[in-house]
Design a protein around this motif. Sequence first.
Motif, PDB file in Angstrom:
ATOM      1  N   LYS A  56       0.819  -1.212   0.000  1.00  0.00           N
ATOM      2  CA  LYS A  56       0.000   0.000   0.000  1.00  0.00           C
ATOM      3  C   LYS A  56       0.844   1.248   0.000  1.00  0.00           C
ATOM      4  O   LYS A  56       0.522   2.227  -0.665  1.00  0.00           O
ATOM      5  CB  LYS A  56      -0.913   0.011   1.230  1.00  0.00           C
ATOM      6  CG  LYS A  56      -2.322  -0.382   0.868  1.00  0.00           C
ATOM      7  CD  LYS A  56      -3.206  -0.385   2.063  1.00  0.00           C
ATOM      8  CE  LYS A  56      -4.504  -1.071   1.690  1.00  0.00           C
ATOM      9  NZ  LYS A  56      -5.344  -1.274   2.842  1.00  0.00           N
ATOM     10  N   ILE A  57       1.937   1.212   0.776  1.00  0.00           N
ATOM     11  CA  ILE A  57       2.795   2.394   0.829  1.00  0.00           C
ATOM     12  C   ILE A  57       3.415   2.642  -0.535  1.00  0.00           C
ATOM     13  O   ILE A  57       3.436   3.762  -1.036  1.00  0.00           O
ATOM     14  CB  ILE A  57       3.881   2.221   1.920  1.00  0.00           C
ATOM     15  CG1 ILE A  57       3.206   2.260   3.295  1.00  0.00           C
ATOM     16  CG2 ILE A  57       4.948   3.300   1.803  1.00  0.00           C
ATOM     17  CD1 ILE A  57       4.114   1.930   4.437  1.00  0.00           C
ATOM     18  N   LEU A 115       2.255   1.554  -3.458  1.00  0.00           N
ATOM     19  CA  LEU A 115       1.170   1.908  -4.375  1.00  0.00           C
ATOM     20  C   LEU A 115       0.725   3.355  -4.150  1.00  0.00           C
ATOM     21  O   LEU A 115       0.531   4.118  -5.088  1.00  0.00           O
ATOM     22  CB  LEU A 115      -0.008   0.962  -4.137  1.00  0.00           C
ATOM     23  CG  LEU A 115      -0.938   0.689  -5.307  1.00  0.00           C
ATOM     24  CD1 LEU A 115      -0.201  -0.065  -6.381  1.00  0.00           C
ATOM     25  CD2 LEU A 115      -2.140  -0.109  -4.829  1.00  0.00           C
ATOM     26  N   GLY A 116       0.597   3.716  -2.864  1.00  0.00           N
ATOM     27  CA  GLY A 116       0.168   5.068  -2.534  1.00  0.00           C
ATOM     28  C   GLY A 116       1.188   6.098  -2.972  1.00  0.00           C
ATOM     29  O   GLY A 116       0.835   7.115  -3.569  1.00  0.00           O
ATOM     30  N   ILE A 159       0.522   8.969  -5.744  1.00  0.00           N
ATOM     31  CA  ILE A 159       0.722  10.398  -5.496  1.00  0.00           C
ATOM     32  C   ILE A 159       1.710  10.982  -6.485  1.00  0.00           C
ATOM     33  O   ILE A 159       1.486  12.049  -7.062  1.00  0.00           O
ATOM     34  CB  ILE A 159       1.198  10.626  -4.041  1.00  0.00           C
ATOM     35  CG1 ILE A 159       0.060  10.299  -3.076  1.00  0.00           C
ATOM     36  CG2 ILE A 159       1.657  12.059  -3.835  1.00  0.00           C
ATOM     37  CD1 ILE A 159       0.422  10.451  -1.625  1.00  0.00           C
ATOM     38  N   TYR A 217     -10.108  29.192  -5.313  1.00  0.00           N
ATOM     39  CA  TYR A 217     -10.000  27.777  -4.956  1.00  0.00           C
ATOM     40  C   TYR A 217      -9.023  27.568  -3.805  1.00  0.00           C
ATOM     41  O   TYR A 217      -9.241  26.714  -2.948  1.00  0.00           O
ATOM     42  CB  TYR A 217      -9.562  26.972  -6.184  1.00  0.00           C
ATOM     43  CG  TYR A 217      -9.685  25.485  -5.991  1.00  0.00           C
ATOM     44  CD1 TYR A 217     -10.931  24.880  -5.929  1.00  0.00           C
ATOM     45  CD2 TYR A 217      -8.559  24.691  -5.869  1.00  0.00           C
ATOM     46  CE1 TYR A 217     -11.050  23.519  -5.748  1.00  0.00           C
ATOM     47  CE2 TYR A 217      -8.669  23.328  -5.694  1.00  0.00           C
ATOM     48  CZ  TYR A 217      -9.915  22.744  -5.633  1.00  0.00           C
ATOM     49  OH  TYR A 217     -10.039  21.391  -5.451  1.00  0.00           O
ATOM     50  N   MET A 221     -15.615  22.154  -3.561  1.00  0.00           N
ATOM     51  CA  MET A 221     -15.755  20.730  -3.866  1.00  0.00           C
ATOM     52  C   MET A 221     -17.119  20.223  -3.421  1.00  0.00           C
ATOM     53  O   MET A 221     -17.791  19.496  -4.141  1.00  0.00           O
ATOM     54  CB  MET A 221     -14.623  19.940  -3.184  1.00  0.00           C
ATOM     55  CG  MET A 221     -13.274  20.187  -3.826  1.00  0.00           C
ATOM     56  SD  MET A 221     -11.896  19.771  -2.754  1.00  0.00           S
ATOM     57  CE  MET A 221     -11.872  17.999  -2.902  1.00  0.00           C
ATOM     58  N   LEU A 241      -8.388   4.574  -4.774  1.00  0.00           N
ATOM     59  CA  LEU A 241      -7.042   4.901  -4.286  1.00  0.00           C
ATOM     60  C   LEU A 241      -7.134   5.774  -3.026  1.00  0.00           C
ATOM     61  O   LEU A 241      -6.448   5.546  -2.032  1.00  0.00           O
ATOM     62  CB  LEU A 241      -6.267   5.642  -5.374  1.00  0.00           C
ATOM     63  CG  LEU A 241      -4.855   6.115  -5.033  1.00  0.00           C
ATOM     64  CD1 LEU A 241      -3.865   4.971  -5.137  1.00  0.00           C
ATOM     65  CD2 LEU A 241      -4.406   7.267  -5.923  1.00  0.00           C
ATOM     66  N   PHE A 265      -8.851   3.384  -0.026  1.00  0.00           N
ATOM     67  CA  PHE A 265      -8.211   2.162   0.465  1.00  0.00           C
ATOM     68  C   PHE A 265      -6.708   2.257   0.583  1.00  0.00           C
ATOM     69  O   PHE A 265      -6.103   1.535   1.356  1.00  0.00           O
ATOM     70  CB  PHE A 265      -8.586   0.984  -0.422  1.00  0.00           C
ATOM     71  CG  PHE A 265     -10.034   0.619  -0.287  1.00  0.00           C
ATOM     72  CD1 PHE A 265     -10.517   0.102   0.900  1.00  0.00           C
ATOM     73  CD2 PHE A 265     -10.913   0.833  -1.331  1.00  0.00           C
ATOM     74  CE1 PHE A 265     -11.847  -0.204   1.046  1.00  0.00           C
ATOM     75  CE2 PHE A 265     -12.254   0.527  -1.193  1.00  0.00           C
ATOM     76  CZ  PHE A 265     -12.725   0.012  -0.003  1.00  0.00           C
ATOM     77  N   VAL A 266      -6.084   3.147  -0.187  1.00  0.00           N
ATOM     78  CA  VAL A 266      -4.633   3.211  -0.134  1.00  0.00           C
ATOM     79  C   VAL A 266      -4.159   4.439   0.638  1.00  0.00           C
ATOM     80  O   VAL A 266      -3.411   4.323   1.604  1.00  0.00           O
ATOM     81  CB  VAL A 266      -4.034   3.201  -1.558  1.00  0.00           C
ATOM     82  CG1 VAL A 266      -2.515   3.228  -1.471  1.00  0.00           C
ATOM     83  CG2 VAL A 266      -4.500   1.959  -2.310  1.00  0.00           C
ATOM     84  N   LEU A 267      -4.631   5.604   0.240  1.00  0.00           N
ATOM     85  CA  LEU A 267      -4.128   6.827   0.882  1.00  0.00           C
ATOM     86  C   LEU A 267      -4.848   7.132   2.185  1.00  0.00           C
ATOM     87  O   LEU A 267      -4.305   7.761   3.075  1.00  0.00           O
ATOM     88  CB  LEU A 267      -4.268   8.014  -0.069  1.00  0.00           C
ATOM     89  CG  LEU A 267      -3.551   7.862  -1.404  1.00  0.00           C
ATOM     90  CD1 LEU A 267      -3.766   9.089  -2.271  1.00  0.00           C
ATOM     91  CD2 LEU A 267      -2.061   7.652  -1.189  1.00  0.00           C
ATOM     92  N   ARG A 268      -6.085   6.720   2.280  1.00  0.00           N
ATOM     93  CA  ARG A 268      -6.901   6.949   3.471  1.00  0.00           C
ATOM     94  C   ARG A 268      -6.885   8.389   3.952  1.00  0.00           C
ATOM     95  O   ARG A 268      -7.161   9.289   3.181  1.00  0.00           O
ATOM     96  CB  ARG A 268      -6.433   6.018   4.600  1.00  0.00           C
ATOM     97  CG  ARG A 268      -6.773   4.582   4.298  1.00  0.00           C
ATOM     98  CD  ARG A 268      -6.066   3.625   5.201  1.00  0.00           C
ATOM     99  NE  ARG A 268      -6.553   2.289   4.896  1.00  0.00           N
ATOM    100  CZ  ARG A 268      -7.535   1.716   5.584  1.00  0.00           C
ATOM    101  NH1 ARG A 268      -8.098   2.329   6.591  1.00  0.00           N
ATOM    102  NH2 ARG A 268      -7.932   0.508   5.244  1.00  0.00           N
ATOM    103  N   ARG A 299      -6.729  14.989  -3.043  1.00  0.00           N
ATOM    104  CA  ARG A 299      -8.113  15.148  -3.531  1.00  0.00           C
ATOM    105  C   ARG A 299      -8.345  16.577  -3.999  1.00  0.00           C
ATOM    106  O   ARG A 299      -8.907  16.822  -5.054  1.00  0.00           O
ATOM    107  CB  ARG A 299      -9.111  14.870  -2.403  1.00  0.00           C
ATOM    108  CG  ARG A 299      -9.348  13.438  -2.080  1.00  0.00           C
ATOM    109  CD  ARG A 299     -10.706  13.245  -1.424  1.00  0.00           C
ATOM    110  NE  ARG A 299     -10.954  14.088  -0.270  1.00  0.00           N
ATOM    111  CZ  ARG A 299     -10.663  13.760   0.983  1.00  0.00           C
ATOM    112  NH1 ARG A 299     -10.085  12.605   1.234  1.00  0.00           N
ATOM    113  NH2 ARG A 299     -10.945  14.570   1.974  1.00  0.00           N
TER     114      ARG A 299
END
Lengths: 296, 293
Positions: free
Chosen positions: A26-27, A29-30, A34, A278, A286, B92, B95-98, B105
Amino acid sequence: MTAMASSLESRNLAAARPRRASSALKIVLGGLGIAVLVLVYVVPLLWLFASSLKSPDEFSLKPMWSLPEGLHWQNYADAWTRGNMAAYIANSAVATFPAILLLLLTGVMAGFALEVLRWRGRNVVLLTFLTGLMVPLQMILLPLFTMYIRAGLLNSPIALILTYTATGLPLTVFLMAGYYRSLPREIIEAAVVDGASIYRVFFSISLPMLRNAILTIAIVQFFFFWNDLLFALTFTTTNDSRTIQAGLLSFVGQFGQTEWGPTFASICISIVPTLLIYLVLNQRVMKGLTEGAVKG
Amino acid sequence: MDKVLSDRRAIAVFLAPALLLYSAIMLVPIVWSAGYTFVDGDPITGFEWVGLGNYARLLGDSGFWDATWLSVRYAVVATVLQVAAGLGLSLLYVFVLRRSSALIRTLVFFPMVLPTAAVAQMFVKLFELVPQPGPLNALATSLGFGATDWLGRPDTAFAVIVLMDVWRSMGFYAVLLYAGLVTIPDDVIEAARLDGAHRWKLVRHIVLPSILPVLVSALIFSINGSIKVFDSIYALTGGGPNGATTPLTLLMFRTSFNFMEYGYGSTIAMALTVLSLVVTVAIFRGARKDLTS
């Protein structure tokens, strides 16, 4: 009891190993996600800004992705004055802000009339407003063009103000009716019992309670009006009356192939107002935009 | 109480301004436009009654059918890609960045509020070939792929338009779907995990069904907007090369204001109106079937 607890525990233990592996994944992938998003969203905008600071020689001699060698702010001065961006921005402001005020006044009042007041036929009227969300704007373009020419309003901000207000009404009335529906009816009834007139109920009770919702609608509509291209192209035909979006395209059409620096600078200038709003209000923007989509 | 809340004068005072504006600027023009579809000409030279002539011309006009096909193709491709990209992104986030996803975002949502004209000009510059190759062509050349005239060829121009709109709006759809995803209770997902559901199974059987209503409204919103696409195409390709990326909206605009054909322009607008109503009703029907089954 203990048996259950221990069986739960062993289940958790069994789940723990793949969990640890998946958290490492996850790290990675995250981080990757990013990195890609920043690359795709920040780099083009930074490139745009960097290019707006290049001198004419840099454009002709260096590749487009090279960084600027100095800060050629002259591009902004050129875009602002010779490129007419100052006048375009003023025209946009003169059309956008009165339209927002007029839209809020009429739309909030209509929402109040349709949801708080009791009368026959209000559902039909609400539905009539809603049809405005479905019909493509091309369907009103030619008659409005004819009307504005006859009334001498072509190239006048009044044409844009009226058009923006009317096209903003369907969503505004619909959202406001929804907000009024969620307002506790007892508050309004109590005020009426206490002898408040209906105008006092509207101004002194309902408006303060819905202040946030109204502000959100104003911000959302600001982006619609400010970024409008279709009406601006149709109802402004002279260089002096153009709004920022139509003006930007006209400027790029005339000078885009030759005056690179000012072209990039004018694109940046046209982005700045929305960027500033913004930066300050992003959470509200948003929420407002997605809310309009789900309900609309 | 009823006397105050059903006061006729108060109703008129509150409703009249909005209703008058809306009628004058939207309702009357809609009917007026419908009337234009039966005539030929413009306000300067005068109008001539042609009955159903404009509709007959529409049916035999290959330019109209090309534009219709482009509008439909664009709406389908853009909707699928926007919502799919938004869904991927929202997964993403959740589940990944939470918790740490707030900043990203906000960043990815940002282009949604930018003026389309400016974004389109940025993309023109990014994909440019002449007079000076833009960054993408420069990169492609240095990697040995050779430069492409992205906006000068029908297929690549279409791809760039779609790419730009996905870039612009996927952050918006991601936030929309994210709002649906975070309402799924944690213990539902935890329970499914303990029962052995992982990744795709979890997404397919737990996550997607839970956000189906939000997904459907995202689809409706997207197709409703992209069938009416105007700004992005006008500012990016102007309908070119050679009219190859001209949707119905732009065809109507050109017919009306470049060629001053009020009657035929209004007929195209009418066709667009019918098309968008058909599409919306079809999706609503499909969605209702999905939601009730």
